[in-house]
Design a protein around this motif. Structure first.
Motif, PDB file in Angstrom:
ATOM      1  N   TYR A   1       0.818  -1.212   0.000  1.00 25.60           N
ATOM      2  CA  TYR A   1       0.000   0.000   0.000  1.00 25.60           C
ATOM      3  C   TYR A   1       0.853   1.264   0.000  1.00 25.60           C
ATOM      4  O   TYR A   1       0.655   2.171  -0.820  1.00 25.60           O
ATOM      5  CB  TYR A   1      -0.940   0.007   1.206  1.00 25.60           C
TER       6      TYR A   1
ATOM      7  N   VAL B   1       2.709   1.667  -3.347  1.00 23.21           N
ATOM      8  CA  VAL B   1       1.822   2.056  -4.442  1.00 23.21           C
ATOM      9  C   VAL B   1       1.438   3.531  -4.322  1.00 23.21           C
ATOM     10  O   VAL B   1       1.491   4.285  -5.306  1.00 23.21           O
ATOM     11  CB  VAL B   1       0.558   1.167  -4.463  1.00 23.21           C
TER      12      VAL B   1
ATOM     13  N   ALA C   1      -2.456  -3.702  -3.047  1.00 19.28           N
ATOM     14  CA  ALA C   1      -2.247  -2.691  -2.002  1.00 19.28           C
ATOM     15  C   ALA C   1      -3.346  -2.744  -0.957  1.00 19.28           C
ATOM     16  O   ALA C   1      -3.087  -2.623   0.243  1.00 19.28           O
ATOM     17  CB  ALA C   1      -2.187  -1.303  -2.632  1.00 19.28           C
TER      18      ALA C   1
ATOM     19  N   ASP D   1      -2.740  -5.467   1.470  1.00 18.51           N
ATOM     20  CA  ASP D   1      -1.518  -5.354   2.258  1.00 18.51           C
ATOM     21  C   ASP D   1      -1.886  -5.389   3.740  1.00 18.51           C
ATOM     22  O   ASP D   1      -2.690  -4.574   4.203  1.00 18.51           O
ATOM     23  CB  ASP D   1      -0.823  -4.032   1.917  1.00 18.51           C
TER      24      ASP D   1
END
Length: 461
Positions: A61, A64, A332, A335
């Motif tokens: 996350y 990204v 993400a 995550d």
């Protein structure tokens, strides 16, 4: 401790690493399991093979979000920053090359991107302003399109079976696009059919040429004769936009339509397979349901490439200048760092990345959310029963590197025969364009060229 197999320097690059194939049968069936495996092996960034090409797959996350925000302008969307491409190591017939090399704002940086993005923002503004004249006209058009599609699906009787992906979720955004483009039914029929073929059909190359030619002609017409539509508003916002540039920008609607149709289908799937959620939706929490599905099962699972302008550390690896990274929104969201923060209420569910972030954040977020909300709400209003017609594990998903979308969503239905539509309020003094349908059966169901076209569209799937 990272094993030698998972270590790389910028000089060695992607080609020196063993690559994990991404688009496997396991990925098509359940991407989350693939994300888990990659995360366990490599951390938030993994070297993968995408249709024969090496790519960094980013599923953390924070990583990204960091790349999306691009604070120091480290990442480019321009394909000519891809080292393997400029060195001739990407096959000319690689399936995604035409998309990644598109000459529009989705693949530009800096001032060029900001100028085109400004035209989009101004062009979409009238359709996304709550309470505005164009926004309310569009809402009424959306409701009509929903009713027309439902009418076609239910022509066989008050109970039956239908495919809500092919017969509702995907065609609905195409019809909305015609409203945004300001085209008539006669002109729009060919455009809609080619948009459909482009997104998922054997004649995609031919559809690309025809659709671009049509959009170029449309851009020329709108420059000469403005209307209350997206192309006219974009020209007004950026008068130096050439007809070719405008046509290339409008071409991006195809991706928006695919994403929005997939989002609608994912929300419908969640609602009809979760009785508790169906009860919640029925009392007015549809917007939050759309938001939660965008978090848990994002339609835009992965983004198109970014390319490192310089060597940069990301996760456990040094990404070499010119290397491509593919950002995974779905990865993400899964995550554990992000998921645990949600459980601890540190972050709102609206901290998800389904609409992007940074310079390339989706400019039509409100419109896409509204389309999904209206489509789902109207479906639940019009049907008293919607039940999956196949087990969840037998649903077929499209094998796409970017979109997480159902190929079909078979359901059994029962119409709500007591439904009485309540139209949205009309802005005082605002004119209302003639509806795209004509009633010839006492007002029970609209019959028109649009309905005939919808039937032809559905039969083609």
């Amino acid at each position: 401790m990272i094993s030698d197999r998972r270590s790389a320097s910028a000089l060695e690059g992607l080609i020196s690493l063993p690559l994990e194939p991404l688009l496997t049968a396991d990925y098509e069936a359940d991407p989350a399991l693939v994300h888990e495996r990659l995360r366990a092996m490599y951390g938030p960034v993994a070297p993968v093979e995408l249709l024969g090409v090496p790519v960094w797959f980013v599923c953390g996350y924070d990583e990204v979000l960091h790349v999306m925000q691009n604070v120091r302008d480290v990442w480019s969307k321009r394909v000519d920053n891809w080292r393997a491409y400029t060195e001739g190591r990407v096959p000319a017939d690689w399936p995604l090359l035409a998309l990644l090399g598109a000459d529009n704002s989705g693949f530009h940086d800096g001032d060029r991107h900001r100028g085109l993005r400004g035209a989009w923002n101004e062009g979409l503004r009238p359709f996304q302003e709550p309470g505005g004249e164009q926004a309310q006209r569009l809402e009424r058009a959306m409701l009509r399109h929903c009713d027309d599609l439902i009418g076609v699906m239910a022509e066989g009787g008050p109970t039956g079976r239908t495919d809500l992906a092919a017969q509702y979720g995907r065609p609905f955004p195409l019809l909305v696009a015609n409203h945004l483009l300001g085209v008539t039914l006669e002109r729009g029929e060919d455009m809609v059919m080619d948009q459909w073929r482009l997104l998922d059909g054997p004649d995609s190359a031919g559809a690309y040429q025809r659709l671009f030619a049509t959009l170029l002609e449309l851009a020329t017409v709108k420059r000469q004769r403005r209307g209350d539509d997206l192309p006219s508003y974009m020209i007004e916002a950026k008068p130096d936009l050439t007809d070719e540039e405008l046509a290339r920008e409008l071409f991006m609607l195809s991706g928006f339509l695919d994403f929005t149709g997939s989002l609608i289908c994912n929300v419908i799937l969640e609602v009809i397979t979760n009785p508790r959620l169906r009860e919640t939706v029925s009392i007015g929490a549809i917007e939050e349901t759309v938001n939660r599905v965008a978090l848990g099962n994002p339609a835009l699972a992965n983004l198109t490439f970014r390319y490192a302008r310089t060597d940069v550390q990301l996760g456990r690896f040094t990404i070499a200048a010119g290397d491509p990274v593919m950002l995974s929104i779905a990865g993400a969201h899964a995550d554990p760092r992000f998921a645990s923060a949600l459980r601890d209420t540190v972050r709102s569910t609206r901290a998800h990345l389904a609409w992007g972030a940074g310079p390339h954040r989706c400019p039509s977020q409100r419109l896409a959310g509204q389309m999904a909300t209206i489509a789902v709400r109207r479906l639940l209003d019009r049907f008293s029963t919607l039940q999956p017609a196949v087990p969840h594990d037998e649903l077929a998903w499209r094998a796409s590197p970017f979109i997480r979308a159902l190929r079909s969503l078979p359901v059994r239905y029962e119409l709500n025969t007591g439904f009485v539509p309540t139209p949205p309020p009309v802005v005082e003094g605002a004119g209302e364009p003639a509806p795209p349908v004509a009633e010839d059966d006492g007002g029970r169901h609209p019959r028109s060229g649009l309905r005939a076209f919808l039937r032809k569209l559905l039969r083609a799937q």
